[in-house]
Scaffold this active site. Structure first.
Site, PDB file in Angstrom:
ATOM      1  N   ASP A  86      51.054  40.203  45.933  1.00  0.00           N
ATOM      2  CA  ASP A  86      49.740  40.058  45.213  1.00  0.00           C
ATOM      3  C   ASP A  86      50.175  40.486  43.974  1.00  0.00           C
ATOM      4  O   ASP A  86      50.933  41.104  43.464  1.00  0.00           O
ATOM      5  CB  ASP A  86      48.629  41.391  45.781  1.00  0.00           C
ATOM      6  CG  ASP A  86      49.026  42.639  45.140  1.00  0.00           C
ATOM      7  OD1 ASP A  86      48.376  42.867  43.910  1.00  0.00           O
ATOM      8  OD2 ASP A  86      49.738  43.441  45.627  1.00  0.00           O
ATOM      9  N   CYS A 128      51.092  17.963  39.375  1.00  0.00           N
ATOM     10  CA  CYS A 128      50.542  19.085  40.088  1.00  0.00           C
ATOM     11  C   CYS A 128      49.078  18.327  40.873  1.00  0.00           C
ATOM     12  O   CYS A 128      48.570  17.751  40.073  1.00  0.00           O
ATOM     13  CB  CYS A 128      50.214  20.435  39.330  1.00  0.00           C
ATOM     14  SG  CYS A 128      49.042  21.588  39.875  1.00  0.00           S
ATOM     15  N   CYS A 171      44.407  19.614  37.213  1.00  0.00           N
ATOM     16  CA  CYS A 171      45.458  18.844  36.703  1.00  0.00           C
ATOM     17  C   CYS A 171      45.226  17.179  37.057  1.00  0.00           C
ATOM     18  O   CYS A 171      45.287  16.296  36.117  1.00  0.00           O
ATOM     19  CB  CYS A 171      47.037  19.073  37.284  1.00  0.00           C
ATOM     20  SG  CYS A 171      47.712  20.452  36.528  1.00  0.00           S
ATOM     21  N   ASP A 189      43.682  47.776  48.866  1.00  0.00           N
ATOM     22  CA  ASP A 189      44.583  48.712  48.349  1.00  0.00           C
ATOM     23  C   ASP A 189      43.942  50.009  48.370  1.00  0.00           C
ATOM     24  O   ASP A 189      42.785  50.039  48.940  1.00  0.00           O
ATOM     25  CB  ASP A 189      45.281  48.458  47.029  1.00  0.00           C
ATOM     26  CG  ASP A 189      43.956  48.593  45.782  1.00  0.00           C
ATOM     27  OD1 ASP A 189      42.898  48.883  45.905  1.00  0.00           O
ATOM     28  OD2 ASP A 189      44.361  48.058  44.835  1.00  0.00           O
ATOM     29  N   HIS A 247      44.551  26.076  38.125  1.00  0.00           N
ATOM     30  CA  HIS A 247      45.790  25.679  38.287  1.00  0.00           C
ATOM     31  C   HIS A 247      46.892  26.603  38.676  1.00  0.00           C
ATOM     32  O   HIS A 247      47.838  26.374  39.501  1.00  0.00           O
ATOM     33  CB  HIS A 247      46.218  25.032  36.740  1.00  0.00           C
ATOM     34  CG  HIS A 247      47.793  24.851  36.555  1.00  0.00           C
ATOM     35  ND1 HIS A 247      48.284  23.694  37.176  1.00  0.00           N
ATOM     36  CD2 HIS A 247      48.587  25.443  36.106  1.00  0.00           C
ATOM     37  CE1 HIS A 247      49.780  23.884  36.973  1.00  0.00           C
ATOM     38  NE2 HIS A 247      49.938  24.868  36.398  1.00  0.00           N
ATOM     39  N   CYS A 250      46.406  19.951  41.889  1.00  0.00           N
ATOM     40  CA  CYS A 250      45.289  20.639  41.409  1.00  0.00           C
ATOM     41  C   CYS A 250      44.231  20.065  41.007  1.00  0.00           C
ATOM     42  O   CYS A 250      44.433  19.050  40.183  1.00  0.00           O
ATOM     43  CB  CYS A 250      45.483  21.929  41.156  1.00  0.00           C
ATOM     44  SG  CYS A 250      45.494  21.869  39.097  1.00  0.00           S
ATOM     45  N   GLN A 279      57.877  54.911  49.111  1.00  0.00           N
ATOM     46  CA  GLN A 279      57.932  55.411  47.729  1.00  0.00           C
ATOM     47  C   GLN A 279      59.326  55.910  47.546  1.00  0.00           C
ATOM     48  O   GLN A 279      60.105  56.007  48.580  1.00  0.00           O
ATOM     49  CB  GLN A 279      56.812  56.187  47.330  1.00  0.00           C
ATOM     50  CG  GLN A 279      55.185  55.704  47.249  1.00  0.00           C
ATOM     51  CD  GLN A 279      55.247  54.931  46.136  1.00  0.00           C
ATOM     52  OE1 GLN A 279      56.236  54.653  45.332  1.00  0.00           O
ATOM     53  NE2 GLN A 279      53.922  54.310  45.894  1.00  0.00           N
ATOM     54  N   GLY A 327      55.413  51.320  44.012  1.00  0.00           N
ATOM     55  CA  GLY A 327      56.107  51.999  43.037  1.00  0.00           C
ATOM     56  C   GLY A 327      57.094  50.970  42.148  1.00  0.00           C
ATOM     57  O   GLY A 327      57.635  51.803  41.326  1.00  0.00           O
ATOM     58  N   ASP A 331      48.510  56.965  48.512  1.00  0.00           N
ATOM     59  CA  ASP A 331      49.792  57.396  48.101  1.00  0.00           C
ATOM     60  C   ASP A 331      49.780  58.040  46.940  1.00  0.00           C
ATOM     61  O   ASP A 331      48.500  57.371  46.038  1.00  0.00           O
ATOM     62  CB  ASP A 331      50.958  56.420  48.316  1.00  0.00           C
ATOM     63  CG  ASP A 331      50.753  55.144  47.674  1.00  0.00           C
ATOM     64  OD1 ASP A 331      49.745  55.008  47.291  1.00  0.00           O
ATOM     65  OD2 ASP A 331      51.502  54.424  47.156  1.00  0.00           O
ATOM     66  N   TYR A 378      46.854  53.594  42.905  1.00  0.00           N
ATOM     67  CA  TYR A 378      47.455  53.256  41.460  1.00  0.00           C
ATOM     68  C   TYR A 378      46.392  53.164  40.538  1.00  0.00           C
ATOM     69  O   TYR A 378      46.547  53.514  39.301  1.00  0.00           O
ATOM     70  CB  TYR A 378      47.847  51.845  41.832  1.00  0.00           C
ATOM     71  CG  TYR A 378      48.306  51.199  40.382  1.00  0.00           C
ATOM     72  CD1 TYR A 378      49.840  51.404  39.907  1.00  0.00           C
ATOM     73  CD2 TYR A 378      47.592  50.289  39.927  1.00  0.00           C
ATOM     74  CE1 TYR A 378      50.038  50.858  38.710  1.00  0.00           C
ATOM     75  CE2 TYR A 378      47.932  49.759  38.368  1.00  0.00           C
ATOM     76  CZ  TYR A 378      49.353  49.955  37.951  1.00  0.00           C
ATOM     77  OH  TYR A 378      49.624  49.227  36.817  1.00  0.00           O
TER      78      TYR A 378
END
Length: 385
Positions: free
Chosen positions: A270, A308, A313, A92, A339, A310, A193, A220, A146, A96
């Site tokens: 993300d 699950c 689990c 990024d 998980h 994973c 934006q 934004g 930005d 922000y």
């Protein structure tokens, strides 16, 4: 060597699935990027992040420029080598974090002067410096610098921030193009934006398209405006961006946010939620969030989420994870994060499959109804004891 190629393989309504091909590997879209803020996806080893299904992760310009320093990372071979992740990384711009974490910020046309949240030292982050930091990190997908303002800002403040972001987009693009070898192998995204204002979003999109970027982000949002307002904005904002380029919704989000946004044509996401929630005892499941701190799990022999696949689990019970979380054991944060990352990546794979098979509407309807069922979510996420 493929620098950047976005291929759409199937569509279902506004939703799309396909791949982004880059020199460090393919990214399956829609894609969720785990957040590796400070050169690590917290509580996870890189191979565990990859095993969850992640094709790309996110690194943070602001945090890495302050510690350990972009020049140091470059000296040590770049961010991929530094953190042991050999697949694509999106960074990024730092904008922000400058606005949300720093003290004594001053925004001018040059950039943002700010005091570090770590030690109070003074810095200037401009479009040129943001791109330079991302170049030093050897980012695969670079974000323009930005200016973000809250959706509660005055209309004048929103317009001024949007227009400044366009001017900074031009400078970001120019600095990226001056990047020599890095500019020839990486990609750069522009950021739309305009808060919740359709006219501002249109003006932003038109200007960004005129500049020209490899992909476009919707910025934004997810900053406190609420899900209904965010989705209302996406209803018009996504279609303003080129259909043949990836569309990235920054900082989103909860599982139901993601499914809703996929239906509106978003390709990349993300969010810190799966990792942050994992460290605080919250697991994501198809039946809504699960608070493993709750005393009712103290003798529960089931896995975190039945069915699950994973490793957490497959191996451990809710009772054991509850014990770890209540005891503040590091392994608790590791298992919960593992998980959650698997849950998010399974959600993306299921969404991609549904788009390919032209059944996204039915999948989304079933998922959202189950995930949002108040009785289940409320019972699972009750007060910790």
């Amino acid at each position: 060597m493929t620098r950047f190629a976005f291929t759409i393989s199937a569509t279902d309504g506004a939703a799309r699935t396909g791949t982004i091909a880059m020199r460090r590997g393919e990214i399956r879209a829609p894609a969720f990027m785990p957040v590796g803020t400070a050169a690590t996806v917290k509580a996870m080893r890189p191979e565990e992040v990859r095993a969850s299904g992640a094709d790309i992760i996110l690194g943070n310009t602001y945090h890495l420029m302050l510690r350990p320093g972009a020049e140091r990372v470059a000296k040590l071979g770049g961010l991929h080598s530094f953190m042991g992740w050999d697949r694509p990384i999106l960074t990024d711009s730092g904008g922000y974090q400058v606005m949300s974490l720093s003290e004594l910020t001053k925004v001018t046309e040059e950039g943002v002067a700010f005091a570090s949240h770590l030690d109070g030292s003074r810095h200037m982050l401009s479009p040129e410096r943001s791109i330079e930091v991302q170049r030093l990190l050897d980012s695969d997908i670079v974000m323009q610098f930005d200016q973000l303002v809250p959706t509660t800002s005055t209309p004048q403040a929103q317009r001024e921030a949007m227009e400044r972001s366009i001017r900074w987009a031009k400078r970001s693009r120019a600095e990226f193009d001056r990047g020599g070898e890095h500019g020839g192998r990486a990609a750069i995204f522009g950021i739309q934006q305009g808060a919740l204002d359709e006219t501002l979003r249109r003006a932003s999109s038109d200007a960004l398209i005129d500049i020209g970027f490899d992909g476009y982000a919707v910025g934004g949002l997810a900053v406190g405006e609420g899900q209904e307002a965010m989705l209302g904005c996406l209803d018009f904002a996504v279609g303003m961006l080129p259909a043949d380029k990836p569309r990235y919704l920054m900082g989103v989000g909860k599982p139901d946010d993601i499914v809703e946004a996929v239906m509106r044509g978003i390709d990349m996401f993300d969010c810190v939620l799966p990792t942050r929630s994992g460290r605080t005892g919250q697991a994501f499941t198809a039946d809504g969030p699960l608070n493993l701190r709750n005393a009712r799990f103290a003798e529960d022999a089931d896995p975190i989420e039945p069915g699950c696949p994973c490793p957490a689990c497959a191996t451990f019970s809710r009772a054991y994870v509850h014990h770890l979380v209540k005891s503040g054991e590091i392994l608790g944060a590791m298992l919960m994060t593992q998980h959650n990352l698997w849950f998010y990546q399974r959600l993306m794979q299921t969404s991609r499959d549904a788009i390919k098979e032209q059944r996204l509407q039915s999948f989304a309807g079933e998922f959202l109804a189950r995930y949002r069922t108040p009785a289940k979510a409320g019972a699972q996420s009750g007060e910790a004891a």
